[in-house]
Write a protein that holds these residues in place. Structure first.
Motif, PDB file in Angstrom:
ATOM      1  N   LYS A 179       1.418  15.442   0.379  1.00 11.32           N
ATOM      2  CA  LYS A 179       2.330  16.483  -0.007  1.00 11.32           C
ATOM      3  C   LYS A 179       3.565  16.010  -0.453  1.00 11.32           C
ATOM      4  O   LYS A 179       3.679  15.213  -1.353  1.00 11.32           O
ATOM      5  N   ASN A 180       4.743  16.146   0.184  1.00  6.17           N
ATOM      6  CA  ASN A 180       6.090  15.641   0.223  1.00  6.17           C
ATOM      7  C   ASN A 180       6.412  14.268   0.761  1.00  6.17           C
ATOM      8  O   ASN A 180       7.570  13.950   0.686  1.00  6.17           O
ATOM      9  N   PHE A 181       5.459  13.858   1.538  1.00  7.39           N
ATOM     10  CA  PHE A 181       5.649  12.637   2.378  1.00  7.39           C
ATOM     11  C   PHE A 181       5.123  11.357   1.509  1.00  7.39           C
ATOM     12  O   PHE A 181       3.919  11.408   1.215  1.00  7.39           O
ATOM     13  N   HIS A 182       5.666  10.224   1.641  1.00  9.76           N
ATOM     14  CA  HIS A 182       5.305   9.207   0.975  1.00  9.76           C
ATOM     15  C   HIS A 182       5.406   7.972   1.902  1.00  9.76           C
ATOM     16  O   HIS A 182       6.455   7.780   2.442  1.00  9.76           O
ATOM     17  N   LEU A 183       4.442   7.323   2.136  1.00  8.16           N
ATOM     18  CA  LEU A 183       4.449   6.154   3.410  1.00  8.16           C
ATOM     19  C   LEU A 183       3.932   4.760   2.471  1.00  8.16           C
ATOM     20  O   LEU A 183       3.075   4.832   1.728  1.00  8.16           O
ATOM     21  N   THR A 184       4.862   3.671   2.779  1.00  8.01           N
ATOM     22  CA  THR A 184       4.531   2.562   2.240  1.00  8.01           C
ATOM     23  C   THR A 184       4.687   1.412   3.066  1.00  8.01           C
ATOM     24  O   THR A 184       5.363   1.437   4.215  1.00  8.01           O
ATOM     25  N   ASP A 242       6.901  -4.627   6.352  1.00  9.37           N
ATOM     26  CA  ASP A 242       7.809  -3.551   6.215  1.00  9.37           C
ATOM     27  C   ASP A 242       6.956  -2.263   6.141  1.00  9.37           C
ATOM     28  O   ASP A 242       5.756  -2.252   5.572  1.00  9.37           O
ATOM     29  N   ARG A 243       7.804  -1.130   6.838  1.00 11.38           N
ATOM     30  CA  ARG A 243       7.299   0.203   6.681  1.00 11.38           C
ATOM     31  C   ARG A 243       8.387   1.114   6.191  1.00 11.38           C
ATOM     32  O   ARG A 243       9.564   1.050   6.604  1.00 11.38           O
ATOM     33  N   ALA A 244       7.998   2.007   5.274  1.00 14.28           N
ATOM     34  CA  ALA A 244       8.662   2.951   4.952  1.00 14.28           C
ATOM     35  C   ALA A 244       8.413   4.449   4.701  1.00 14.28           C
ATOM     36  O   ALA A 244       7.225   4.570   4.468  1.00 14.28           O
ATOM     37  N   LEU A 245       8.788   5.393   5.183  1.00 11.28           N
ATOM     38  CA  LEU A 245       8.439   6.967   5.072  1.00 11.28           C
ATOM     39  C   LEU A 245       9.602   7.628   4.314  1.00 11.28           C
ATOM     40  O   LEU A 245      10.601   7.498   4.613  1.00 11.28           O
ATOM     41  N   THR A 246       9.136   8.314   3.292  1.00 12.67           N
ATOM     42  CA  THR A 246      10.023   9.080   2.571  1.00 12.67           C
ATOM     43  C   THR A 246       9.622  10.522   2.248  1.00 12.67           C
ATOM     44  O   THR A 246       8.532  10.791   2.096  1.00 12.67           O
ATOM     45  N   TYR A 247      10.736  11.499   2.648  1.00 14.09           N
ATOM     46  CA  TYR A 247      10.302  12.897   2.311  1.00 14.09           C
ATOM     47  C   TYR A 247      10.924  13.344   1.009  1.00 14.09           C
ATOM     48  O   TYR A 247      12.318  13.244   1.048  1.00 14.09           O
ATOM     49  N   ARG A 248      10.419  14.055   0.285  1.00 15.91           N
ATOM     50  CA  ARG A 248      11.152  14.429  -1.061  1.00 15.91           C
ATOM     51  C   ARG A 248      10.750  15.840  -1.212  1.00 15.91           C
ATOM     52  O   ARG A 248       9.635  16.288  -1.149  1.00 15.91           O
ATOM     53  N   ALA A 253       0.850  -1.227   0.076  1.00 14.06           N
ATOM     54  CA  ALA A 253       0.049  -0.038   0.191  1.00 14.06           C
ATOM     55  C   ALA A 253       0.881   1.259   0.170  1.00 14.06           C
ATOM     56  O   ALA A 253       1.958   1.339   0.518  1.00 14.06           O
ATOM     57  N   LEU A 254       0.621   2.276  -0.713  1.00 12.22           N
ATOM     58  CA  LEU A 254       1.178   3.387  -0.830  1.00 12.22           C
ATOM     59  C   LEU A 254       0.156   4.652  -0.389  1.00 12.22           C
ATOM     60  O   LEU A 254      -0.879   4.520  -0.979  1.00 12.22           O
ATOM     61  N   ALA A 255       0.715   5.722   0.240  1.00 13.65           N
ATOM     62  CA  ALA A 255      -0.169   6.760   0.630  1.00 13.65           C
ATOM     63  C   ALA A 255       0.718   7.894   0.446  1.00 13.65           C
ATOM     64  O   ALA A 255       1.942   7.976   1.003  1.00 13.65           O
ATOM     65  N   SER A 256       0.314   9.031  -0.003  1.00 12.00           N
ATOM     66  CA  SER A 256       1.043  10.383  -0.145  1.00 12.00           C
ATOM     67  C   SER A 256       0.427  11.438   0.263  1.00 12.00           C
ATOM     68  O   SER A 256      -0.735  11.660   0.103  1.00 12.00           O
TER      69      SER A 256
END
Length: 130
Positions: free
Chosen positions: A19-24, A69-75, A14-17
């Motif tokens: 603004k500039n944050f992306h959570l998978t 697994d969980r990941a959080l990305t700021y772009r 699953a992917l949620a976005s």
């Protein structure tokens, strides 16, 4: 187990976005690999009832393994480059999984070998893209 049995792995993501944050989030369920053979070595899932074996119940009552697994990305897009910062947690609940089990038969001495799957693993990364 039959010699033609194959292991399998299923992944759900699953992917949620915002603004500039992306959570998978990724959930992985697998059954490992059941049988391979090469020369003197015999590889297979072990189906013994040896009470002295510490690995018999590491995955519960089955040969399956699972992890979340969980990941959080700021772009951030800058004028001449993109800055990306990520944090990941693999195997979030630290399930103690064994992906493969096999026996090594050398000179009539059997050795059980267990291959662990990914344990709890935190990771961070930074990336500058020009």
């Amino acid at each position: 187990k039959p010699n033609n049995e194959f292991g399998q792995e299923v992944k759900l993501g699953a992917l949620a976005s915002y603004k500039n944050f992306h959570l998978t989030l990724t959930y992985i369920f697998g059954t490992g690999f059941s049988y391979l053979s090469s020369g003197r070595h015999m590889y297979s899932h072990i189906d013994d009832d040896d009470d002295d074996d510490d690995h018999d119940d590491i995955n519960g009552d089955s040969d399956s393994y699972q992890r979340l697994d969980r990941a959080l990305t700021y772009r951030l897009q800058l004028k001449k480059c993109t800055l990306q910062i990520s944090g990941s947690l693999l195997n979030l609940f630290d399930n103690h999984n064994v992906k493969d089990r096999y026996q090594l038969n050398e000179n009539n001495n059997l050795t059980n070998i267990y291959t662990k799957a990914t344990s709890f693993t935190p990771m961070i990364s930074a990336e500058i893209i020009f």
